[in-house]
Design a protein around this motif. Structure first.
Motif, PDB file in Angstrom:
ATOM      1  N   GLN A 112      32.275  40.084  49.191  1.00  0.00           N
ATOM      2  CA  GLN A 112      31.803  39.525  47.922  1.00  0.00           C
ATOM      3  C   GLN A 112      31.280  40.608  46.983  1.00  0.00           C
ATOM      4  N   GLN A 113      30.706  41.671  47.538  1.00  0.00           N
ATOM      5  CA  GLN A 113      30.194  42.749  46.690  1.00  0.00           C
ATOM      6  C   GLN A 113      31.345  43.437  45.959  1.00  0.00           C
ATOM      7  N   MET A 114      32.456  43.606  46.660  1.00  0.00           N
ATOM      8  CA  MET A 114      33.627  44.203  46.005  1.00  0.00           C
ATOM      9  C   MET A 114      34.112  43.326  44.868  1.00  0.00           C
ATOM     10  N   ARG A 115      34.156  42.038  45.087  1.00  0.00           N
ATOM     11  CA  ARG A 115      34.578  41.100  44.043  1.00  0.00           C
ATOM     12  C   ARG A 115      33.700  41.248  42.795  1.00  0.00           C
TER      13      ARG A 115
ATOM     14  N   VAL B 249      46.225  38.130  45.381  1.00  0.00           N
ATOM     15  CA  VAL B 249      44.760  38.123  45.281  1.00  0.00           C
ATOM     16  C   VAL B 249      44.313  36.656  45.279  1.00  0.00           C
ATOM     17  N   PRO B 250      43.229  36.308  45.962  1.00  0.00           N
ATOM     18  CA  PRO B 250      42.797  34.907  46.020  1.00  0.00           C
ATOM     19  C   PRO B 250      42.606  34.290  44.634  1.00  0.00           C
ATOM     20  N   VAL B 251      43.082  33.066  44.485  1.00  0.00           N
ATOM     21  CA  VAL B 251      43.002  32.378  43.199  1.00  0.00           C
ATOM     22  C   VAL B 251      41.555  32.204  42.758  1.00  0.00           C
ATOM     23  N   ASP B 252      40.656  31.929  43.712  1.00  0.00           N
ATOM     24  CA  ASP B 252      39.268  31.693  43.319  1.00  0.00           C
ATOM     25  C   ASP B 252      38.631  32.949  42.735  1.00  0.00           C
ATOM     26  N   PHE B 253      39.119  34.142  43.142  1.00  0.00           N
ATOM     27  CA  PHE B 253      38.605  35.353  42.503  1.00  0.00           C
ATOM     28  C   PHE B 253      38.996  35.359  41.032  1.00  0.00           C
ATOM     29  N   TRP B 254      40.261  35.082  40.744  1.00  0.00           N
ATOM     30  CA  TRP B 254      40.710  35.096  39.352  1.00  0.00           C
ATOM     31  C   TRP B 254      39.949  34.064  38.523  1.00  0.00           C
ATOM     32  N   GLU B 255      39.732  32.903  39.087  1.00  0.00           N
ATOM     33  CA  GLU B 255      39.012  31.855  38.352  1.00  0.00           C
ATOM     34  C   GLU B 255      37.598  32.299  38.023  1.00  0.00           C
ATOM     35  N   ASN B 256      36.925  32.910  38.976  1.00  0.00           N
ATOM     36  CA  ASN B 256      35.565  33.408  38.738  1.00  0.00           C
ATOM     37  C   ASN B 256      35.574  34.558  37.736  1.00  0.00           C
ATOM     38  N   ALA B 257      36.548  35.455  37.868  1.00  0.00           N
ATOM     39  CA  ALA B 257      36.629  36.603  36.965  1.00  0.00           C
ATOM     40  C   ALA B 257      36.836  36.155  35.523  1.00  0.00           C
TER      41      ALA B 257
END
Length: 462
Positions: A187-190, A217-225
């Motif tokens: 999570q820190q990398m995200r 790359v996980p979809v939830d990362f993109w959504e959060n980004a």
């Protein structure tokens, strides 16, 4: 289905003329000039009629610099370009690198520029010049992996994927040995990745990102980004991926890979118009109405690894370029296509595009003008309709109408290497102007037409 919202607060600060103070994103360089209109954040309306251009800075000019490219930005405006996608501009790792210069996609620092291209001040001038010409700038973002020189490898090895022996690895099932795979369980990398993306939006004024191998790359990362980026300003996001879930809440546009592959197959005689129709039906069933797909006959991967447009499409290259503009979606021009480029650009070494105008520059200019100005070619979140026009030979002749708010454009093409005589079926009698010859033509049921191999008509309803 992600929405681009234009803030009323932003609109409220616009002004029409006069001297400006140094803009915040340009505060480190001495640029002051009269401006007629302050550039506003990206919004849905401008995306409807946009052409996107992929800029390969290294190969675009002999110099291979930001400054050399910036000089030609007004030329891109003349081609109807409204979104400028710049391939990765970051420093490149030298450890395990490929070729003499390495891959753009082996990043050693997400918040610096490659000195091969110039300075950050040079890049700021590029962005400002693009904005002054009404063009949005999106940067290529490489979130799946970094180069082996990236500082994270020393300071945060926990950010990376490791094998059972604890060694950091390149991405599994690839030959990408020049990059180290990132671990999205961390999570820190995200969080750090999102901070680095935010730098370019907040500090350098870019308008979004084209995201490399987005589906890896996980979809939830993109959504959060994206949610975090849009707290700064509205952004335009392009996924290098086709997966519908990427477009639900994160990305505005994805790659029309299957559309592109169908074009290649048609050009080679491996598919016919019936296969095109199946692809259009597939898009309708897979994607939401406000999802956008990018149409292309080439890009950096296709050109370098799979062949030039001439190699892959032969005599069909012009009609398929026109189809990329007339079909629903946003058309792409890759660096050099406007100059009839017929060579595979080197990927890891210096190469140069020859800028001699041939067939495609005036064609792209004409198609860009139509795309920019006729609502019947809208291809964004409120796209024009697409309706197939039946003919007596629907395996060889592709005919369809695009329509929106009393604007109508008809495309009729022979997608074979043989001359075809055919008759229009169930067509309302209407008058049109041939977009290229400017001659008047009537269409109606039973009208006979003849098209030579790979020839086409673009007809504008009077």
């Amino acid at each position: 289905m992600k929405k681009i919202i234009l803030s009323l607060t932003v609109i409220g600060i616009l002004f029409s003329c006069g001297k400006t103070k140094k803009e915040e994103s340009l505060s480190k360089i001495e640029i002051e000039e009269e401006v007629k209109e302050k550039f506003i954040p990206v919004h849905d309306t401008v995306i409807e009629n946009a052409v996107i251009y992929e800029a390969n800075i290294r190969q675009y000019s002999e110099e291979g610099t930001f400054n050399a490219f910036t000089k030609d930005i007004p030329v891109l405006k003349d081609l109807g370009v409204k979104v400028l996608w710049i391939m990765p501009i970051y420093p490149i790792s030298t450890t395990k690198s490929k070729g003499s210069l390495g891959s753009y996609y082996a990043v050693s620092d997400y918040t610096k520029v490659n000195p091969e291209f110039g300075t950050i001040e040079d890049f700021r001038v590029l962005v400002k010049t693009a904005h002054d010409n009404g063009i949005y700038v999106i940067l290529d973002w490489v979130a799946n992996h970094t180069g082996w020189d990236h500082v994270w490898l020393k300071e945060h090895p926990e950010y990376y994927t490791k094998d059972k022996e604890g060694n950091i690895t390149h991405t599994v099932d690839t030959d990408w040995t020049d990059v180290a795979d990132l671990n999205y369980d961390n999570q820190q990398m995200r969080e750090q990745m999102i901070q680095d993306m935010s730098y370019w939006i907040k500090e350098e004024g870019v308008d979004g990102f084209r995201c490399d191998v987005a589906g890896m790359v996980p979809v939830d990362f993109w959504e959060n980004a994206v949610a975090e980026l849009e707290k700064i300003k509205p952004v335009f996001m392009l996924a290098e991926g086709w997966e519908p879930e990427l477009l639900e809440n994160a990305f505005d546009m994805g790659y029309g890979w299957d559309t592109h592959h169908k074009m290649n197959d048609i050009a080679k005689g491996k598919a016919n118009v019936a296969e095109w129709d199946k692809r259009m039906e597939q898009i309708d069933s897979m994607y939401a109405k406000d999802d956008i797909l990018m149409n292309f006959t080439s890009n950096h991967d296709e050109n370098s690894w799979n062949g030039t447009v001439k190699e892959r499409m032969g005599d069909a290259k012009e009609v398929l370029a026109a189809l990329s503009y007339l079909a629903p979606g946003m058309p792409l021009i890759y660096s050099g296509q406007e100059y009839d480029m017929d060579k595979r650009l080197l990927f890891f070494d210096k190469d140069t595009i020859s800028k001699e105008k041939g067939v495609f520059f005036p064609l792209y200019k004409k198609l860009g003008k139509l795309k920019n100005t006729n609502q019947a070619l809208h291809g964004g979140k409120n796209a024009a309709s697409y309706k197939r026009i039946k003919t007596s030979d629907d395996t060889k002749i592709l005919a369809f109408a695009r329509e929106k708010e009393n604007n109508k454009v008809v495309f009729i093409a022979n997608l074979t290497k043989e001359k075809v005589n055919f008759i229009l079926d169930d067509t309302k009698e209407e008058a049109y102007i041939d977009y290229f010859s400017e001659k008047r033509i009537h269409l109606k049921t039973g009208k006979g037409l003849e098209l030579n191999p790979w020839k086409y008509l673009i007809l504008i309803k009077e």
